[in-house]
Write a protein that holds these residues in place. Structure first.
Motif, PDB file in Angstrom:
ATOM      1  N   THR A  85     -13.039  -6.104   0.694  1.00 41.53           N
ATOM      2  CA  THR A  85     -13.282  -6.381   2.008  1.00 41.53           C
ATOM      3  C   THR A  85     -12.256  -6.370   2.927  1.00 41.53           C
ATOM      4  OG1 THR A  85     -13.078  -8.718   1.485  1.00 41.53           O
ATOM      5  CG2 THR A  85     -15.494  -7.892   1.412  1.00 41.53           C
ATOM      6  N   HIS A  86     -10.978  -6.455   2.594  1.00 38.70           N
ATOM      7  CA  HIS A  86      -9.808  -6.337   3.216  1.00 38.70           C
ATOM      8  C   HIS A  86      -8.795  -5.725   2.453  1.00 38.70           C
ATOM      9  CE1 HIS A  86     -11.813  -9.373   5.388  1.00 38.70           C
ATOM     10  NE2 HIS A  86     -11.387  -8.970   6.577  1.00 38.70           N
ATOM     11  N   GLY A  87      -7.611  -4.851   2.997  1.00 33.36           N
ATOM     12  CA  GLY A  87      -6.767  -4.425   2.254  1.00 33.36           C
ATOM     13  C   GLY A  87      -6.651  -2.728   2.566  1.00 33.36           C
ATOM     14  N   ASP A 114      -2.635  -1.303  -4.460  1.00 32.69           N
ATOM     15  CA  ASP A 114      -1.504  -0.564  -4.085  1.00 32.69           C
ATOM     16  C   ASP A 114      -1.021  -1.679  -2.875  1.00 32.69           C
ATOM     17  OD1 ASP A 114       0.629   0.785  -3.465  1.00 32.69           O
ATOM     18  OD2 ASP A 114      -0.379   1.986  -1.986  1.00 32.69           O
ATOM     19  N   ASP A 115      -0.682  -2.842  -3.734  1.00 29.26           N
ATOM     20  CA  ASP A 115      -0.369  -4.105  -2.733  1.00 29.26           C
ATOM     21  C   ASP A 115       1.256  -4.729  -3.438  1.00 29.26           C
ATOM     22  OD1 ASP A 115      -0.233  -6.541  -1.515  1.00 29.26           O
ATOM     23  OD2 ASP A 115      -2.388  -6.696  -1.604  1.00 29.26           O
ATOM     24  N   ASP A 116       2.073  -4.531  -2.491  1.00 29.02           N
ATOM     25  CA  ASP A 116       3.407  -5.369  -2.883  1.00 29.02           C
ATOM     26  C   ASP A 116       3.184  -6.598  -3.440  1.00 29.02           C
ATOM     27  OD1 ASP A 116       4.591  -2.871  -1.722  1.00 29.02           O
ATOM     28  OD2 ASP A 116       4.884  -3.857   0.028  1.00 29.02           O
ATOM     29  N   GLY A 165      -2.792 -11.119  -2.952  1.00 27.89           N
ATOM     30  CA  GLY A 165      -1.845 -10.501  -1.941  1.00 27.89           C
ATOM     31  C   GLY A 165      -2.605 -10.308  -0.708  1.00 27.89           C
ATOM     32  N   LYS A 166      -2.451  -8.972  -0.299  1.00 23.92           N
ATOM     33  CA  LYS A 166      -3.340  -8.647   1.051  1.00 23.92           C
ATOM     34  C   LYS A 166      -4.696  -8.039   0.873  1.00 23.92           C
ATOM     35  CE  LYS A 166       0.839  -7.597   3.321  1.00 23.92           C
ATOM     36  NZ  LYS A 166       1.900  -6.617   4.156  1.00 23.92           N
TER      37      LYS A 166
END
Length: 173
Positions: A85-87, A114-116, A165-166
């Motif tokens: 839903t987000h990112g 693909d999230d730091d 994460g995000k």
């Protein structure tokens, strides 16, 4: 003889001048080491406070006591897909077919993030009986079910956000 005595006194003066310089340098190095140890200890405390404040303590499923041991499931609504839903991957859908879904940065993950803030092997969502459970796989930044940090496998209700994460994902019918 006087010449020798002057030479000895000269060496003694030289040694007494060098010793305080050596002591000062060692004191500086010792102080620098103590300062870095303090900084590292402070960072460790801040890090643990951030992790503790960011998530609530979560009860382990199946260890509840009392009358409401299991909440009744809504009838007819079973999760059929996982939706981001987000990112970066917002809108991505994965069909739930009973196989575990791995989440992380690894190329062999079911959902490659693909999230730091995601670890290589971050979390797993798996079917246990009729319910889906989320489990953190020892990630660095943690996995959150709604606002609660996942410390043990937790049942995932429909529409409740799972945050890595995000990236935010949900189970949908």
């Amino acid at each position: 003889m006087a010449h020798r005595r002057r030479g000895w006194e000269y060496r003694r003066r030289e040694l007494t001048q060098q010793v305080p310089e050596l002591v000062v340098q060692l004191t500086r190095v010792g102080f620098l080491i103590l300062l870095w140890l303090f900084v590292l200890a402070a960072l460790r405390v801040v890090r643990s406070d951030l992790y503790a404040a960011s998530g609530l303590k979560v009860a382990i499923p199946g260890l509840r006591r009392g009358k409401d041991k299991q909440r009744p499931r809504p009838t007819g609504k079973t999760p059929r897909q996982l939706i981001v839903t987000h990112g970066v991957l917002a809108g991505t859908r994965i069909a739930l077919d009973g196989r575990p879904i791995t989440l992380g940065r690894a190329d062999d993950s079911t959902l490659v993030l693909d999230d730091d803030y995601a670890s290589t092997r971050h979390a797993r969502i798996s079917l246990r009986g009729a319910d889906w459970y989320v489990e953190d796989l020892g990630s660095t930044n943690g996995t959150y079910l709604d606002r609660a940090k996942v410390t043990a496998p937790l049942r995932v209700p429909l529409g409740v956000p799972i945050r890595i994460g995000k990236t935010v994902i949900e189970l949908r019918p």
